[in-house]
Design a protein around this motif. Sequence first.
Motif, short mmCIF file in Angstrom:
data_model
loop_
_atom_site.label_atom_id
_atom_site.label_comp_id
_atom_site.label_asym_id
_atom_site.label_seq_id
_atom_site.Cartn_x
_atom_site.Cartn_y
_atom_site.Cartn_z
N TYR A 116 0.84 -1.20 0.00
CA TYR A 116 0.00 0.00 0.00
C TYR A 116 0.87 1.25 0.00
O TYR A 116 1.89 1.31 0.69
N ALA A 117 0.45 2.22 -0.77
CA ALA A 117 1.14 3.52 -0.81
C ALA A 117 0.32 4.52 0.01
O ALA A 117 -0.83 4.79 -0.31
N PHE A 118 0.92 5.00 1.06
CA PHE A 118 0.25 5.98 1.90
C PHE A 118 1.27 7.03 2.33
O PHE A 118 2.48 6.82 2.23
N ARG A 119 0.77 8.12 2.81
CA ARG A 119 1.63 9.26 3.13
C ARG A 119 2.56 8.91 4.29
O ARG A 119 2.12 8.41 5.33
N GLY A 120 3.83 9.19 4.10
CA GLY A 120 4.83 8.94 5.14
C GLY A 120 5.16 7.47 5.34
O GLY A 120 5.62 7.10 6.43
N ARG A 121 4.95 6.65 4.31
CA ARG A 121 5.17 5.22 4.49
C ARG A 121 6.62 4.92 4.87
O ARG A 121 6.87 4.18 5.83
N GLU A 122 7.56 5.46 4.15
CA GLU A 122 8.96 5.16 4.42
C GLU A 122 9.42 5.75 5.75
O GLU A 122 10.27 5.17 6.43
N LYS A 123 8.85 6.88 6.13
CA LYS A 123 9.22 7.47 7.42
C LYS A 123 8.72 6.58 8.57
O LYS A 123 9.43 6.36 9.56
N TRP A 124 7.48 6.10 8.44
CA TRP A 124 6.97 5.21 9.47
C TRP A 124 7.76 3.90 9.51
O TRP A 124 7.99 3.35 10.60
#
Length: 309
Positions: free
Chosen positions: A130-138
């Motif tokens: 899933y692509a969601f906002r801030g995925r890599e930061k989380w």
Amino acid sequence: MSTQTATPDAPPAPAPPRRAGRRSAPPPDRRGRGITSRVMVNGILAVVAVYTLMPLTWLLIASTKSYRDLFATNPFSLGDFRFLANLTALLDYNDGVFVRWLLNSLLYTVVASGLSTLISVACGYAFDKYAFRGREKWFGVVLVGVLIPSTVVQLPLYLMASELGLVNTYWAVLIPSLVNPFGVYLARVFSEGYVPGEVLEAARMDGAGEVRTFVKVALPMLAPGFVTIFLFSFTASWNNFYGALMMLNDDRLYPVNLGLYMWNQNVYQQPELYPLVIIGSLVAVVPLIVAFLCLQRFWRSGLTAGAVK
């Protein structure tokens, strides 16, 4: 006047074909180096194997001895065979409290490991698919959690459990075990390798919802990863000594490792506990061995279950 005609040079005769034969043996120095390398590697592996198996061998032998033979005989020599007597004394001591500890450990481990693995696999799948906002930061926050030792967070966990009134309850040990950052990382790696996006798109086109797609399509493909994460979580939960030490005061709630530690602290005042600690340690290792033996075929097989045929 006579004319002399030059004769052209004859073509060189073809070389005779080489007959097939055995390859020439390697030079003696290279063959000697290969033998020496194998001997050195096997010798190192033998030393590592002996070093690894020596504590378990001592535990097996010591669990068959009486209290007198534990100190009167060589550590790796046999004495009077009292394994069954020691096992009976272990199970009967203090109204069978060791059995209660063993059941507590199974509760903490099986329930916590199963739920923790399911949560980790779902989170890793979400981070991957899933692509969601801030995925890599989380996901970076999750990786930071991998780097933090578990002992560092025990005091904050104790303070939070104290505020919620969960200290000295089963929940105080179970709830913190549900969080497994390393399991989330492994689950994302397995999801990237074994769950093709084309299969998920096909399931969605057939009318499957997201939950059904995960349960019916993705989760079977992630079975090797699920078992791997479960074994890591099972081992960590079974060996969770410091968390139980911080959270529990009632000896009826102890896991087996904490209970054996408390017995070992009292062996000077109660010498009869020494054989019980030894055979209890042996019994406490058995569930880990059984878990690995029963699950290793699921762990090692089916690694290509998510491949697109």
